[in-house]
Design a protein around this motif. Sequence first.
Motif, mmCIF file in Angstrom:
data_model
loop_
_atom_site.group_PDB
_atom_site.id
_atom_site.type_symbol
_atom_site.label_atom_id
_atom_site.label_comp_id
_atom_site.label_asym_id
_atom_site.label_seq_id
_atom_site.Cartn_x
_atom_site.Cartn_y
_atom_site.Cartn_z
ATOM 1 N N MET A 88 0.846 -1.173 0.000
ATOM 2 C CA MET A 88 0.000 0.000 0.000
ATOM 3 C C MET A 88 0.896 1.243 0.000
ATOM 4 O O MET A 88 1.828 1.345 0.788
ATOM 5 N N THR A 89 0.586 2.171 -0.869
ATOM 6 C CA THR A 89 1.389 3.386 -0.963
ATOM 7 C C THR A 89 1.083 4.314 0.206
ATOM 8 O O THR A 89 0.063 4.178 0.905
ATOM 9 N N LEU A 90 1.941 5.291 0.401
ATOM 10 C CA LEU A 90 1.750 6.274 1.455
ATOM 11 C C LEU A 90 0.464 7.062 1.234
ATOM 12 O O LEU A 90 -0.278 7.353 2.172
ATOM 13 N N THR A 91 0.166 7.381 -0.016
ATOM 14 C CA THR A 91 -1.067 8.104 -0.344
ATOM 15 C C THR A 91 -2.293 7.279 0.016
ATOM 16 O O THR A 91 -3.267 7.800 0.572
ATOM 17 N N GLU A 92 -2.246 5.993 -0.282
ATOM 18 C CA GLU A 92 -3.370 5.115 0.060
ATOM 19 C C GLU A 92 -3.521 4.984 1.578
ATOM 20 O O GLU A 92 -4.638 4.993 2.099
ATOM 21 N N GLN A 93 -2.411 4.916 2.278
ATOM 22 C CA GLN A 93 -2.466 4.844 3.732
ATOM 23 C C GLN A 93 -3.059 6.119 4.314
ATOM 24 O O GLN A 93 -3.867 6.073 5.240
ATOM 25 N N ALA A 94 -2.653 7.270 3.790
ATOM 26 C CA ALA A 94 -3.169 8.547 4.281
ATOM 27 C C ALA A 94 -4.671 8.656 4.040
ATOM 28 O O ALA A 94 -5.401 9.214 4.863
ATOM 29 N N ALA A 95 -5.145 8.105 2.934
ATOM 30 C CA ALA A 95 -6.574 8.153 2.629
ATOM 31 C C ALA A 95 -7.379 7.326 3.622
ATOM 32 O O ALA A 95 -8.552 7.606 3.858
ATOM 33 N N LEU A 96 -6.760 6.330 4.224
ATOM 34 C CA LEU A 96 -7.443 5.485 5.198
ATOM 35 C C LEU A 96 -7.481 6.114 6.587
ATOM 36 O O LEU A 96 -8.273 5.722 7.428
ATOM 37 N N PHE A 97 -6.612 7.068 6.842
ATOM 38 C CA PHE A 97 -6.534 7.701 8.156
ATOM 39 C C PHE A 97 -7.577 8.806 8.274
ATOM 40 O O PHE A 97 -7.678 9.680 7.425
ATOM 41 N N ASP A 98 -8.355 8.763 9.315
ATOM 42 C CA ASP A 98 -9.355 9.796 9.572
ATOM 43 C C ASP A 98 -9.065 10.373 10.954
ATOM 44 O O ASP A 98 -9.333 9.725 11.967
ATOM 45 N N CYS A 99 -8.519 11.565 11.002
ATOM 46 C CA CYS A 99 -8.134 12.165 12.282
ATOM 47 C C CYS A 99 -9.336 12.413 13.185
ATOM 48 O O CYS A 99 -9.192 12.499 14.403
ATOM 49 N N ARG A 100 -10.535 12.494 12.616
ATOM 50 C CA ARG A 100 -11.734 12.688 13.441
ATOM 51 C C ARG A 100 -11.969 11.501 14.368
ATOM 52 O O ARG A 100 -12.418 11.660 15.503
ATOM 53 N N LYS A 101 -11.639 10.297 13.904
ATOM 54 C CA LYS A 101 -11.798 9.115 14.742
ATOM 55 C C LYS A 101 -10.851 9.173 15.924
ATOM 56 O O LYS A 101 -11.249 8.941 17.070
ATOM 57 N N ASP A 102 -9.602 9.486 15.669
ATOM 58 C CA ASP A 102 -8.627 9.581 16.754
ATOM 59 C C ASP A 102 -8.996 10.703 17.721
ATOM 60 O O ASP A 102 -8.861 10.558 18.935
ATOM 61 N N PHE A 103 -9.465 11.830 17.186
ATOM 62 C CA PHE A 103 -9.909 12.939 18.038
ATOM 63 C C PHE A 103 -11.041 12.482 18.949
ATOM 64 O O PHE A 103 -11.025 12.703 20.165
ATOM 65 N N ALA A 104 -12.050 11.835 18.379
ATOM 66 C CA ALA A 104 -13.210 11.391 19.154
ATOM 67 C C ALA A 104 -12.815 10.347 20.196
ATOM 68 O O ALA A 104 -13.278 10.400 21.338
ATOM 69 N N ASP A 105 -11.951 9.421 19.814
ATOM 70 C CA ASP A 105 -11.496 8.404 20.759
ATOM 71 C C ASP A 105 -10.753 9.045 21.928
ATOM 72 O O ASP A 105 -10.958 8.678 23.088
ATOM 73 N N GLU A 106 -9.895 10.003 21.631
ATOM 74 C CA GLU A 106 -9.139 10.678 22.684
ATOM 75 C C GLU A 106 -10.049 11.538 23.555
ATOM 76 O O GLU A 106 -9.877 11.609 24.768
ATOM 77 N N LEU A 107 -11.036 12.168 22.950
ATOM 78 C CA LEU A 107 -11.980 12.978 23.712
ATOM 79 C C LEU A 107 -12.768 12.101 24.696
ATOM 80 O O LEU A 107 -12.975 12.479 25.853
ATOM 81 N N ILE A 108 -13.184 10.939 24.254
ATOM 82 C CA ILE A 108 -13.876 9.992 25.142
ATOM 83 C C ILE A 108 -12.952 9.582 26.278
ATOM 84 O O ILE A 108 -13.366 9.543 27.446
ATOM 85 N N SER A 109 -11.712 9.302 25.956
ATOM 86 C CA SER A 109 -10.743 8.914 26.976
ATOM 87 C C SER A 109 -10.546 10.029 28.007
ATOM 88 O O SER A 109 -10.527 9.775 29.220
#
Length: 95
Positions: free
Chosen positions: A1-22
């Motif tokens: 998987m290319t770096l571009t494809e990996q970046a497309a899979l990353f959604d910072c909103r998920k990490d933000f929401a997970d951290e906010l819950i924590s």
Amino acid sequence: MTLTEQAALFDCRKDFADELISLAEGDARVVAVCNDSVGSSNLVGFRERFPGRLINVGIAEQDLVGVAAGLANAGKIPFVCAAAPFLTGRALEQI
């Protein structure tokens, strides 16, 4: 998987929401304030876990900032969630 494809899979909103819950699990002062963007800000899990600590001001970014400031002044730790262009542009109109 290319770096571009990996970046497309990353959604910072998920990490933000997970951290906010924590953070909210560890501190009852943590609240989320959003502008009718529960879904697009990925706050559905936060709302389910802490229904009384999610404040949805509707499509009113100007009020969003004021509500968050008032909550902070009252001892809460608000996290403002909105699309950057609306948050910055609409809130700036108040200034």
